[in-house]
Design a protein around this motif. Structure first.
Motif, PDB file in Angstrom:
ATOM      1  N   LEU B  83       0.841  -1.185   0.000  1.00 21.86           N
ATOM      2  CA  LEU B  83       0.000   0.000   0.000  1.00 21.86           C
ATOM      3  C   LEU B  83       0.885   1.247   0.000  1.00 21.86           C
ATOM      4  CD1 LEU B  83      -2.604   1.614   0.353  1.00 21.86           C
ATOM      5  CD2 LEU B  83      -2.590   1.025   2.777  1.00 21.86           C
ATOM      6  N   GLY B  86       2.784   1.759  -3.273  1.00 26.05           N
ATOM      7  CA  GLY B  86       1.878   2.197  -4.337  1.00 26.05           C
ATOM      8  C   GLY B  86       1.562   3.675  -4.207  1.00 26.05           C
ATOM      9  N   ARG B  87       1.291   4.081  -2.988  1.00 26.87           N
ATOM     10  CA  ARG B  87       0.962   5.496  -2.765  1.00 26.87           C
ATOM     11  C   ARG B  87       2.161   6.388  -3.042  1.00 26.87           C
ATOM     12  NH1 ARG B  87      -1.136   6.472   2.880  1.00 26.87           N
ATOM     13  NH2 ARG B  87      -1.094   8.593   2.023  1.00 26.87           N
ATOM     14  N   ALA B  89       4.586   5.744  -5.121  1.00 27.16           N
ATOM     15  CA  ALA B  89       4.762   5.781  -6.581  1.00 27.16           C
ATOM     16  C   ALA B  89       3.812   6.798  -7.194  1.00 27.16           C
ATOM     17  CB  ALA B  89       4.519   4.398  -7.166  1.00 27.16           C
ATOM     18  N   ALA B  90       2.563   6.816  -6.718  1.00 26.80           N
ATOM     19  CA  ALA B  90       1.595   7.781  -7.243  1.00 26.80           C
ATOM     20  C   ALA B  90       2.072   9.197  -6.984  1.00 26.80           C
ATOM     21  CB  ALA B  90       0.234   7.557  -6.601  1.00 26.80           C
ATOM     22  N   MET B  91       2.600   9.427  -5.780  1.00 27.13           N
ATOM     23  CA  MET B  91       3.089  10.765  -5.447  1.00 27.13           C
ATOM     24  C   MET B  91       4.271  11.158  -6.321  1.00 27.13           C
ATOM     25  SD  MET B  91       3.129  10.637  -1.288  1.00 27.13           S
ATOM     26  CE  MET B  91       1.740  10.083  -0.335  1.00 27.13           C
ATOM     27  N   GLY B  93       4.889   9.987  -9.324  1.00 23.75           N
ATOM     28  CA  GLY B  93       4.589   9.893 -10.751  1.00 23.75           C
ATOM     29  C   GLY B  93       5.263   8.704 -11.420  1.00 23.75           C
ATOM     30  N   THR B  94       5.357   7.580 -10.683  1.00 25.86           N
ATOM     31  CA  THR B  94       5.985   6.393 -11.276  1.00 25.86           C
ATOM     32  C   THR B  94       5.181   5.155 -10.893  1.00 25.86           C
ATOM     33  OG1 THR B  94       8.037   5.134 -11.466  1.00 25.86           O
ATOM     34  CG2 THR B  94       7.512   6.044  -9.312  1.00 25.86           C
ATOM     35  N   SER B  95       5.673   3.978 -11.277  1.00 20.70           N
ATOM     36  CA  SER B  95       5.029   2.724 -10.889  1.00 20.70           C
ATOM     37  C   SER B  95       6.040   1.853 -10.172  1.00 20.70           C
ATOM     38  CB  SER B  95       4.523   1.963 -12.124  1.00 20.70           C
ATOM     39  OG  SER B  95       3.621   2.744 -12.863  1.00 20.70           O
ATOM     40  N   VAL B  96       5.554   1.026  -9.242  1.00 21.34           N
ATOM     41  CA  VAL B  96       6.421   0.113  -8.513  1.00 21.34           C
ATOM     42  C   VAL B  96       6.598  -1.155  -9.336  1.00 21.34           C
ATOM     43  CG1 VAL B  96       6.661  -1.226  -6.377  1.00 21.34           C
ATOM     44  CG2 VAL B  96       5.487   0.997  -6.340  1.00 21.34           C
TER      45      VAL B  96
END
Lengths: 257, 298, 430
Positions: B83, B86-87, B89-91, B93-96
């Motif tokens: 969790l 993921g959060r 990464a969103a902050m 601007g990328t992906s895990v």
């Protein structure tokens, strides 16, 4: 409680063919709803049975997700309506891109109290779109949820972790990613399937939802079947006493070490 | 290359720090409060907050990464950290990149997709690589506690969205450590009834192994705890010896065990896929073979 | 109860059901087609080959569009013993004339295509739902029941296959007798198209159908079959259910032995098993045809036992299509007068009588019984033929004997009178 349940359309896994060079062929793999998202839809449908409000199913992807059988399938599982962003530019999205498109669609839908997602998609299983989506929407976000109970305008959830189960109270609006433990997705009955054909389904293009900026965050280099580990395949046939003795003598040498 | 390591458990912190040091010279652990002991020279220390859930430190960790810009962030794949990562990464601007099977100095990662049918090779398009790496991916001896040379404090940032924990119940922990076991016995649908597991327990005892199972046994039948199922969305193990009993050998299961050094299987179907993935096997009734094995090895 | 009413409900999206639904949909009636499999064709199986004439009538030129496999331009029929295979090989351009030609098909693909045609004609199709029972009020079938759901219709067409439980519930048929059905198993074996064309000496659109009698069913009533598809071979055995219990071998064993036979093995060598399936086949002929018409209900396709197996020709799909057509026409007529009672639907029988469906069923009505009561066909006659032909072809250096004498040697083992009697009986039954 107005609920939006997100689902991903994936290729039917058992029809994916591995070619001789290890490349995958999806030619025969029809689009279907990712299995874990069925738990999310079911959770939404069950919540709707105890609270008033709307349940909308939402998905984003290429034009191939806009298929009549697929739409009937999701609508026969409880949602009143369906929204889709179906645009061929949405091919092979990474999780961050998916979250951004879902966000744009959700903002177009407008009001919501709860967003439900599966724990991951059955094809790529990155387990992130839910958590990323909650963050870009800037709402409380929790994963690994195995039970949801509405409670005085909020929700109380049971979250199953490695060594503990915690009970959390979450203010709405919020996003919850559910596990497969949460419920058993219903098998649609004849009448549900017939009624599904009449429910509203809205299909948007990227422009309709404001064409969010979508540069890739992941570069996929290759996807192929792994080379099989060479095994001895020394197999004894039959379970007569002699065969069992032979088997035991073979493995004794190995187990002794 | 500089790496930050996030982990919830001491074991993972030690393993991941030691492992990633094979590809990164500068490894820094991020530790909250004093829950974990340092295993790297440099530690980023986030002061523990009262009544905070681990998730409440997400903004703090994200800000640290944004500020320090490490090339790589390695994360223990617990549910909480899935969790948090993921959060973050969103902050950012990328992906895990999750469930990494291999990760090189070039930051190109491999992971399994399509239920184990394929391996995907990928890397981040730009910026920091956030990768979730499980146990046993890097073969290395664990690093023990070290004296910290540099402890860098981190400013706590208030989380924007908090949830309230009402209760917390410890789960009956599976006393088994399957990933660490040298010998594992796996059971599948060939077992007719739950009480037949007694026989398997006796066999495991006789060969000094632990017991795991296929997904249907844990999820559908619920004869064994979820933590013991071996396969693509369960445990991935690499024991010395894996003995598959009554397991047909579907790919979703075998990807969890095919890094075993030796695979031995027992199945009554001649054409069961497991035999192609086995070093030794017997086409026979497990209810005949297993008692014979117990007698011999017991 | 649903507030949905339909004019017609068709149960079973096989060939009979889908064709009936298609024609009724085209006529503008509200049709619901219910299939228990996840997709039309998923529960269906054929050897197999479809004789195109009945579908050609309904959809002229269908073969250009439909996912057929190969056009059959070569027919082979064999008697088979453990060691030998003796037969008739007919290769001819006369076999491929449009309108009277035949095609190998794979049902999963073919039925889905046909169902799409029905959908285009306005038919509502539901899959994955098993109809458990019929709504019967005052002796009239008023609709169907699936789980807790009910849907009503003016008339229900039962096209739910060889083991139609609904036809039983409608009081139109009994449980099937084991001597009226056969068990068929089939392996779909993948082979590259070029290899198939080489082994069967055909071009890429054409192919071969082979039937084998004797050894494949271990001397019991039944047989083996082989059909060439585009990139695979359909290979299987069939054995009448009542005969199976008499024999020593299980069906899987029959299949293994058939595959290993020296006449079969080279044809499938190097192939990869794609699919293994099994199905019941109606074998009883006219004597197993149940009541076909009731108040508000018609029975079509395999559910009506409309299959003919002559050993050299196996026909079920063309009968299904034609009976589906007759059923649709009957419903359209009944709709005109608004009379869906048994008498109003009686015209279904007339249409069947006028077509090859009932005429052929009547013509061949003695054949199943002939086969059952003449086990020699599957054991003695293949051996007899083997004996005669072996003596003809094998030169062992001994002084030759007159041909007639060697033939008599073998025929006497069976008995001339018996052979004559069988020949007469057989000739009369086809």
């Amino acid at each position: 409680m107005n609920i939006i349940t997100c689902f991903k359309v994936v290729p039917e896994e058992q029809d994916i063919v591995i070619k001789t060079d290890g490349e995958l062929s999806f030619d025969r793999a029809k689009p279907t709803i990712s299995a874990y998202d069925l738990n999310a839809v079911e959770a939404g449908a069950q919540l709707r049975e105890v609270c008033s409000g709307a349940l909308i199913a939402l998905s984003v992807g290429t034009g191939s997700i806009d298929g009549p059988k697929l739409k009937k399938n999701i609508l026969s599982r409880g949602p009143e309506s369906l929204a889709m962003v179906a645009d061929d530019r949405l091919k092979d999205l990474d999780t961050h891109q998916t979250a951004k498109v879902l966000k744009a669609a959700i903002e177009k839908i407008g009001e919501y109290d709860l967003i439900l997602c599966g724990e991951g998609s059955s094809d790529l299983y990155a387990q992130q779109v839910g958590t990323q989506l909650g963050q870009v929407l800037n709402i409380p976000t929790i994963n690994s949820v195995s039970k949801i109970t509405p409670s005085n305008g909020k929700i109380v959830v049971q979250r199953t972790l490695e060594n503990e189960v915690e009970t959390l109270e979450i203010t709405l609006p919020a996003l919850v990613a559910v596990t497969t433990d949460i419920n058993l997705p219903r098998i649609a009955t004849m009448n549900h399937i017939l009624a599904a054909g009449k429910k509203p389904a809205t299909v948007w293009t990227l422009e309709d939802v404001g064409a969010p900026e979508l540069s890739s965050t992941i570069e996929v280099i290759d996807t192929r079947a792994p080379r099989q580990v060479e095994r001895k395949q020394d197999i004894v046939e039959g379970d007569t006493d002699d065969a069992i003795r032979e088997f035991i003598s073979k493995i004794s040498a190995v187990l002794a070490k | 290359m500089r790496t930050m390591v996030l982990a919830e458990t001491q074991k993972a912190l030690a393993e991941l720090c030691a492992g990633v040091s094979q590809i990164s010279q500068q490894v820094e652990a991020v530790i909250i409060g004093d829950q974990l002991k340092a295993v790297t020279d440099t530690v980023w220390h986030i002061p523990a907050q009262e009544n905070a859930l681990l998730e409440d430190y997400t903004e703090t960790i994200a800000a640290l990464i944004k500020q320090e810009k490490p090339e790589l962030v390695i994360v223990e794949p617990t549910k909480r950290y899935k969790l948090i990562a993921g959060r973050i990464a969103a902050m950012l601007g990328t992906s895990v990149i999750t469930d990494v099977l291999a990760l090189g100095e070039d930051l190109i990662a491999k992971r399994m997709v399509y239920g184990g049918a394929a391996i995907r090779t990928e890397k981040v398009a730009s910026g920091c690589t956030i990768a979730m790496v499980g146990s046993g991916i890097w073969e290395t001896k664990s690093v023990t506690e070290v004296a910290v040379r540099e402890e860098k404090p981190v400013q706590f940032i208030e989380p924007v969205n908090r949830v309230t924990r009402i209760a917390r119940d410890e789960k009956e922990k599976a006393a088994v450590d399957l990933p660490g076991a040298k010998i594992v016995v796996g059971v599948g649908r060939g077992i007719a009834e739950q009480k037949d597991l007694e026989m398997i327990k006796q066999l495991a005892y006789a060969v000094k192994g632990e017991i795991g199972c296929t997904r249907p046994i844990a999820e559908a039948e619920k004869w064994m705890p979820k933590e013991t199922y071996l396969g693509v969305s369960g445990l991935m193990i690499a024991p010395e010896i894996y003995i598959a009993i009554g397991i047909s050998g579907q790919i979703q299961h075998t990807v969890g065990i095919n890094r075993s050094k030796i695979v031995i299987s027992i199945n009554k179907e001649k054409n069961a896929p497991i035999f192609k993935q086995s070093d030794y096997g017997i086409v026979g009734d497990l209810y005949k073979v297993v008692p014979a094995l117990i007698k011999h090895f017991g | 109860m649903s507030d949905e009413g339909f004019d017609v409900i068709v149960v079973g999206a096989g060939l009979a059901g889908t064709v009936a639904a298609y024609l009724l949909g085209r006529e503008g009636l509200q049709v619901l087609l219910i299939e228990r499999g996840n997709y039309p064709g998923s529960k269906n199986m054929t050897g197999g080959r479809i004789y195109s004439h009945s579908l050609e009538k309904i959809m002229p030129g269908f073969a250009k569009e439909a996912p057929i496999e190969r056009k059959i331009t070569r027919e082979k029929v064999f008697m088979m013993t453990e060691k030998s295979c003796i037969g008739l090989d007919f290769q001819s351009s006369l076999l491929g004339i449009p309108g009277s030609d035949s095609y190998s098909v794979l049902r999963g693909v073919f039925d889905q295509w046909l169902a799409e045609k029905a959908e285009e004609a306005g038919v509502e199709i539901i899959t994955g739902i098993c109809v458990d029972d019929l709504i019967i009020r005052d002796g009239k079938v008023c609709g169907v029941i699936a789980g807790t759901d009910q849907i009503e219709a003016q008339v229900t067409i039962l096209a739910d296959g060889v083991n139609s439980l609904l036809a039983q519930k409608a009081g139109l048929r009994q449980e099937f007798r084991p001597d009226h059905v056969a068990v068929g198993v089939k392996e779909l074996i993948e082979l590259p198209a070029e290899l198939i064309q080489e082994r069967f000496q055909c071009n890429e659109t054409e192919g071969t159908a082979c039937m084998f009698a004797g050894f494949p069913s271990d001397g019991r009533v039944g047989g083996g079959f082989l059909y060439t598809n585009k990139k695979s071979i359909s290979l299987g055995v069939v054995c009448t259910l009542s005969e199976l219990t008499k024999g020593q071998k299980t069906v899987p064993q029959l299949m293994e032995d058939f595959k290993a036979h020296p006449a079969v093995a080279p044809l499938i060598k190097g192939g990869r098993l794609l699919e293994y399936s099994g199905h019941l086949v109606p074998e009883g002929g006219l004597s197993m045809v149940p009541g076909l018409i009731g108040n508000g209900v018609l029975v079509a396709g395999d559910a009506a036992g409309f299959c003919v197996n002559l050993g050299y020709a196996v026909r079920g799909m063309d009968f299904a299509v034609a009976s589906g057509e007759c059923a649709a026409r009957a419903v359209i007529e009944a709709n005109k007068g608004g009379d869906y009672s048994e008498s109003g639907l009686q015209i279904y029988r007339k249409y069947l009588d006028e077509s090859f469906v009932l005429q052929d069923m009547k013509l061949y009505c003695k054949f199943p019984h002939f086969l059952e009561t003449t086990p020699r066909i599957f054991s003695d006659y293949p051996e007899l033929l083997e004996g005669i032909v072996t003596d003809m072809f094998v030169m062992d250096g001994q002084p030759s004997k007159a041909l007639l004498k060697t033939m008599m040697k073998h025929t006497k083992k069976v008995g001339l009178l018996k052979i004559a009697g069988d020949a007469l009986k057989g000739a009369r039954s086809v």
